[in-house]
Design an enzyme around this catalytic site. Structure first.
Site, PDB file in Angstrom:
ATOM      1  N   LYS A  83      37.945  35.112  26.354  1.00 43.84           N
ATOM      2  CA  LYS A  83      38.209  36.702  26.930  1.00 43.84           C
ATOM      3  C   LYS A  83      39.208  36.138  27.745  1.00 43.84           C
ATOM      4  O   LYS A  83      39.407  35.608  28.695  1.00 43.84           O
ATOM      5  CB  LYS A  83      37.092  37.449  26.733  1.00 43.84           C
ATOM      6  CG  LYS A  83      37.341  38.842  26.718  1.00 43.84           C
ATOM      7  CD  LYS A  83      37.016  38.811  25.529  1.00 43.84           C
ATOM      8  CE  LYS A  83      37.037  40.912  24.039  1.00 43.84           C
ATOM      9  NZ  LYS A  83      36.488  40.766  23.688  1.00 43.84           N
ATOM     10  N   VAL A 187      36.467  52.157  11.513  1.00 45.09           N
ATOM     11  CA  VAL A 187      35.393  50.841  11.605  1.00 45.09           C
ATOM     12  C   VAL A 187      34.708  52.327  10.535  1.00 45.09           C
ATOM     13  O   VAL A 187      33.800  52.214   9.292  1.00 45.09           O
ATOM     14  CB  VAL A 187      34.769  50.780  11.871  1.00 45.09           C
ATOM     15  CG1 VAL A 187      33.125  49.475  11.599  1.00 45.09           C
ATOM     16  CG2 VAL A 187      35.055  49.265  13.110  1.00 45.09           C
ATOM     17  N   GLY A 188      33.803  53.726  11.126  1.00 43.90           N
ATOM     18  CA  GLY A 188      32.749  54.308  10.353  1.00 43.90           C
ATOM     19  C   GLY A 188      33.260  54.821   9.270  1.00 43.90           C
ATOM     20  O   GLY A 188      32.714  55.256   8.223  1.00 43.90           O
TER      21      GLY A 188
HETATM   22  N1  LIG Z   1      37.631  47.719  14.588  1.00 41.24           N
HETATM   23  C1  LIG Z   1      36.835  46.358  14.403  1.00 41.24           C
HETATM   24  O1  LIG Z   1      37.411  45.859  14.179  1.00 41.24           O
HETATM   25  C2  LIG Z   1      36.045  46.724  15.527  1.00 41.24           C
HETATM   26  C3  LIG Z   1      35.478  45.426  15.226  1.00 41.24           C
HETATM   27  C4  LIG Z   1      33.979  44.570  16.119  1.00 41.24           C
HETATM   28  C5  LIG Z   1      33.418  45.954  16.696  1.00 41.24           C
HETATM   29  N2  LIG Z   1      33.677  47.224  16.912  1.00 41.24           N
HETATM   30  C6  LIG Z   1      33.175  48.345  17.594  1.00 41.24           C
HETATM   31  O2  LIG Z   1      33.203  49.549  16.567  1.00 41.24           O
HETATM   32  C7  LIG Z   1      33.606  50.209  17.677  1.00 41.24           C
HETATM   33  C8  LIG Z   1      34.031  51.658  16.288  1.00 41.24           C
HETATM   34  O3  LIG Z   1      34.798  50.929  16.924  1.00 41.24           O
HETATM   35  P1  LIG Z   1      36.538  51.858  15.895  1.00 41.24           P
HETATM   36  O4  LIG Z   1      37.587  50.890  15.554  1.00 41.24           O
HETATM   37  O5  LIG Z   1      35.923  52.170  14.138  1.00 41.24           O
HETATM   38  O6  LIG Z   1      37.122  52.684  16.706  1.00 41.24           O
HETATM   39  P2  LIG Z   1      37.754  54.195  17.517  1.00 41.24           P
HETATM   40  O7  LIG Z   1      38.194  54.470  18.147  1.00 41.24           O
HETATM   41  O8  LIG Z   1      38.394  54.186  16.000  1.00 41.24           O
HETATM   42  O9  LIG Z   1      36.829  54.877  16.421  1.00 41.24           O
HETATM   43  C9  LIG Z   1      35.315  55.892  17.581  1.00 41.24           C
HETATM   44  C10 LIG Z   1      34.791  56.660  17.189  1.00 41.24           C
HETATM   45  O10 LIG Z   1      34.250  57.656  17.805  1.00 41.24           O
HETATM   46  C11 LIG Z   1      34.410  58.761  18.143  1.00 41.24           C
HETATM   47  N3  LIG Z   1      32.968  59.018  18.948  1.00 41.24           N
HETATM   48  C12 LIG Z   1      33.750  58.388  20.241  1.00 41.24           C
HETATM   49  N4  LIG Z   1      32.593  58.862  21.199  1.00 41.24           N
HETATM   50  C13 LIG Z   1      31.977  59.303  20.508  1.00 41.24           C
HETATM   51  C14 LIG Z   1      30.374  60.030  20.127  1.00 41.24           C
HETATM   52  N5  LIG Z   1      29.952  60.756  21.803  1.00 41.24           N
HETATM   53  N6  LIG Z   1      29.751  60.826  19.296  1.00 41.24           N
HETATM   54  C15 LIG Z   1      30.409  60.878  17.577  1.00 41.24           C
HETATM   55  N7  LIG Z   1      31.227  59.622  17.720  1.00 41.24           N
HETATM   56  C16 LIG Z   1      31.850  59.451  19.013  1.00 41.24           C
HETATM   57  C17 LIG Z   1      35.108  58.758  17.936  1.00 41.24           C
HETATM   58  O11 LIG Z   1      36.078  59.796  18.263  1.00 41.24           O
HETATM   59  C18 LIG Z   1      36.152  58.038  16.990  1.00 41.24           C
HETATM   60  O12 LIG Z   1      36.661  58.913  15.859  1.00 41.24           O
HETATM   61  C19 LIG Z   1      33.635  50.644  18.992  1.00 41.24           C
HETATM   62  O13 LIG Z   1      32.734  50.395  19.783  1.00 41.24           O
HETATM   63  C20 LIG Z   1      34.371  49.121  18.924  1.00 41.24           C
HETATM   64  O14 LIG Z   1      34.134  48.197  19.987  1.00 41.24           O
HETATM   65  C21 LIG Z   1      35.354  47.463  16.575  1.00 41.24           C
END
Ligand SMILES: NC(=O)c1ccc[n+]([C@@H]2O[C@H](COP(=O)([O-])OP(=O)(O)OC[C@H]3O[C@@H](n4cnc5c(N)ncnc54)[C@H](O)[C@@H]3O)[C@@H](O)[C@H]2O)c1
Length: 360
Positions: A83, A187-188
């Site tokens: 990293k 992701v969600g």
């Molecule tokens: N995108 C990827 O490929 C990937 C890969 C591995 C891990 N992750 C991890 O998965 C997680 C989500 O990634 P993502 O790409 O969807 O990020 P993102 O920023 O698109 O989505 C995160 C969502 O969480 C919401 N959020 C923030 N604080 C919150 C809270 N207190 N309560 C409820 N919702 C809240 C935000 O409004 C946002 O909609 C992160 O922790 C990221 O590090 C993502």
């Protein structure tokens, strides 16, 4: 040690190599951490962040690069763990010269380290870095990149969740279960789609009104709750943290009603020992770095020339890996997080050892 001012000793952390990079003209200060190349070149993103101190930047890169070694090992990749961090505010100092200077340092490692996106860096930045080095992935589609990694991340989380459901309820499906999704971001959103398609009931929350609007319009059958506190206390079978790290902490774990935790967020365990509290409460935790490896599987695939179907197949295997970890956890009487670490260490040792068989 180091060209800045650090007194820390990476040797004591087990890292192979820690490189301090500085280019005064462009303002670049970066640290590249290579934890292990036992399985192949170290792969891990570049975090561009305004750390309060060099010590904080160093601690982060040491921690993150070690995490990548474990993640890549369990994702079945022929890649080690590394990293990098760039120390500074990307809003203030990110420039073509800085990124290209950084690219030259990556190139100087001659393939021991591949970089990619992380917090504060984007595909467009990878394209700039790539003008100085070939050891960069996670590039834009125009440059042969794979695009949005959240598609396969969500798919992998879904596979890990299926394995956890099978372990607890006997069938690899979420049909008829109530799944609580915290965070309807990149992701969600995809995860919610897979869950609904599988026949699950989804309860969700997000702090962003746009994300809530999206779900109301796209999936009106999803029940929305006010916040994460309400979600974890509600009558759910599975909790999927998909927002920020530290989701499993001293506030949430004691009240969590779910029997399974499987989500995309990185670093879900807020502190060491919390995995034991989960286990003592009879909650099965599918380790975050195992189930969220779809993204790194995607960028790793790009190194070979991206093929979506091949990458998806690899991400599907997260189901098998999660199953294996949960079985090992039962056999060895340890929490799944400990079993996952043991399995990763085993692969690094067993496969890494093969390098001692000389080829010529
Ligand atoms: N995108 C990827 O490929 C990937 C890969 C591995 C891990 N992750 C991890 O998965 C997680 C989500 O990634 P993502 O790409 O969807 O990020 P993102 O920023 O698109 O989505 C995160 C969502 O969480 C919401 N959020 C923030 N604080 C919150 C809270 N207190 N309560 C409820 N919702 C809240 C935000 O409004 C946002 O909609 C992160 O922790 C990221 O590090 C993502």
């Amino acid at each position: 040690m180091g060209v800045f001012a650090s007194t820390d000793d990476p040797g004591s952390t087990g890292h192979e190599q820690v490189v301090f990079c500085q280019d005064k003209q462009s303002g670049l200060k970066a640290i590249i951490g290579i934890y292990s190349t036992a399985l192949g070149p170290a792969l891990g993103g570049t975090r561009f962040y305004p750390y309060a101190s060099e010590e904080e930047a160093l601690a982060d890169v040491l921690d993150l690069s070690r995490g990548m070694a474990y993640k890549n090992a369990l994702a079945g990749l022929d890649l080690g763990g590394g990293k990098a961090v760039i120390w500074g505010d990307p809003e203030q100092i990110k420039s073509e010269a800085l990124l290209r200077a950084y690219g030259r340092f990556v190139e100087s490692l001659a393939g021991r380290y591949y970089t990619a996106c992380d917090v504060g860096t984007y595909v467009a930045d990878m394209d700039v870095i790539a003008r100085e080095t070939s050891y960069v992935t996670g590039r834009s589609v125009e440059h042969g990149g794979a695009g949005d990694s959240s598609v396969l991340t969500a798919w992998g989380v879904f596979q890990g969740m299926r394995a956890a459901a099978e372990h607890v309820w006997g069938a690899p499906t979420l049909a008829g279960k109530r799944v609580g999704v915290a965070g309807l971001g990149k992701v969600g959103k995809y995860l919610t789609g897979h869950l609904l398609e599988d026949g699950a009931e989804v309860v969700a929350t997000d702090v962003n009104p746009r994300a809530l609007e999206w779900v109301r319009t796209t999936h009106p059958q999803v029940t929305l709750v006010d916040d994460t506190a309400a979600l974890v206390a509600s009558d759910i079978d599975v909790y999927a943290p998909c927002a920020l790290g530290g989701a499993l902490n001293d506030d949430t774990v004691p009240v969590l009603r779910a029997k399974v935790v499987a989500g995309a967020a990185n670093n879900q365990l807020a502190h060491p020992g919390i995995e034991k509290v989960l286990a003592d409460r009879g909650i099965l935790y599918a380790p975050d770095y195992v189930v969220n490896a779809g993204g790194v599987i995607q960028v790793a695939d790009e190194i070979e020339g991206f093929n979506f179907e091949r990458a998806k197949l690899r991400a599907t295997r997260i189901y098998d890996t999660t199953r294996e970890i949960l079985r090992l956890a039962d056999d060895e009487g340890v929490p799944p997080a400990v079993a996952a670490d043991r399995l990763a260490e085993r692969r690094m040792a067993e496969v890494g050892r093969l390098r001692t068989i000389h080829l010529r």
